[in-house]
Design an enzyme around this catalytic site. Structure first.
Site, PDB file in Angstrom:
ATOM      1  N   HIS A 189       5.307   6.915  -1.908  1.00 27.62           N
ATOM      2  CA  HIS A 189       6.051   5.684  -2.177  1.00 27.62           C
ATOM      3  C   HIS A 189       5.291   4.475  -1.662  1.00 27.62           C
ATOM      4  O   HIS A 189       4.411   4.604  -0.814  1.00 27.62           O
ATOM      5  CB  HIS A 189       7.432   5.745  -1.512  1.00 27.62           C
ATOM      6  CG  HIS A 189       7.354   5.691  -0.013  1.00 27.62           C
ATOM      7  ND1 HIS A 189       7.058   6.801   0.761  1.00 27.62           N
ATOM      8  CD2 HIS A 189       7.491   4.660   0.851  1.00 27.62           C
ATOM      9  CE1 HIS A 189       7.040   6.447   2.036  1.00 27.62           C
ATOM     10  NE2 HIS A 189       7.293   5.157   2.119  1.00 27.62           N
ATOM     11  N   HIS A 231       0.845  -1.203   0.000  1.00 27.92           N
ATOM     12  CA  HIS A 231       0.000   0.000   0.000  1.00 27.92           C
ATOM     13  C   HIS A 231       0.876   1.248   0.000  1.00 27.92           C
ATOM     14  O   HIS A 231       2.082   1.160   0.207  1.00 27.92           O
ATOM     15  CB  HIS A 231      -0.901   0.010   1.243  1.00 27.92           C
ATOM     16  CG  HIS A 231      -0.132   0.188   2.514  1.00 27.92           C
ATOM     17  ND1 HIS A 231       0.482  -0.869   3.163  1.00 27.92           N
ATOM     18  CD2 HIS A 231       0.163   1.296   3.239  1.00 27.92           C
ATOM     19  CE1 HIS A 231       1.108  -0.412   4.236  1.00 27.92           C
ATOM     20  NE2 HIS A 231       0.936   0.898   4.308  1.00 27.92           N
TER      21      HIS A 231
END
Length: 188
Positions: free
Chosen positions: A131, A44
């Protein structure tokens, strides 16, 4: 009062993208470095880590999530390239970057930071860098080979993810690794 470890995320659920992330992880692992890989079902992008929160704050968090979701339209997030935290000389986290969709994730993270900070949640000291964490480095074993693998993967194309929701997640830490559960979901 019950508490839980919480964060707000964009989940990566596209099977092709997850499979490509696993391929990247396998190339990193082949370096022989001492890595803890993120499980495919847990991949995630964290918009905001909240830490331990009381269940009574869920409504406040969801309100902040709704304001963040209002700042963008559904968008495509293109995952490309490898990066590290804190720096290439001392690698603790290896991540895949966000090329397209970076502005949208930053906009949502900024609203979450502002709204939740106003409610007393701890503010981040560092700038938000969109990120997807793929590995954590546990020791310096085979550091040079890991750095070489990261260099080889620097422009790796992972794929695109359609983003139309964000989620409040509960993280349960277990000896075999964390387990994540969706508490609330907000559509964009």
């Amino acid at each position: 009062m019950s508490r839980f470890r919480a964060f707000i995320s964009i989940d990566i659920e596209d099977e092709e993208v997850v499979n490509r992330i696993v391929e990247v992880q396998e190339r990193l692992k082949a370096s022989g470095a001492d890595l803890k890989l993120v499980e495919p079902e847990n991949v995630h992008l964290t918009l905001k880590f909240l830490g331990d929160i009381p269940e009574s704050r869920v409504t406040d968090v969801v309100n902040a999530m709704e304001k963040a979701a209002e700042t963008v339209e559904p968008f495509t997030m293109r995952l490309k390239g490898i990066g590290v935290f804190p720096n290439p000389n001392y690698v603790r986290v290896v991540w895949i970057g966000v090329q397209e969709g970076s502005d949208e994730t930053k906009a949502m993270a900024a609203v979450l930071e502002q709204e939740l900070g106003r409610m007393g949640f701890r503010r981040e000291r560092k700038d938000f860098v969109p990120h997807v964490t793929v590995a954590r480095v546990r020791s310096g074993r085979n550091k040079g080979r890991l750095i070489e693998a990261i260099r080889e993967l620097s422009n790796v194309e992972v794929g695109e993810v359609e983003v139309d929701r964000i989620r409040l997640k509960k993280s349960i830490l277990r000896p075999q690794g964390p387990e994540y559960h969706t508490v609330e979901e907000v559509e964009i």
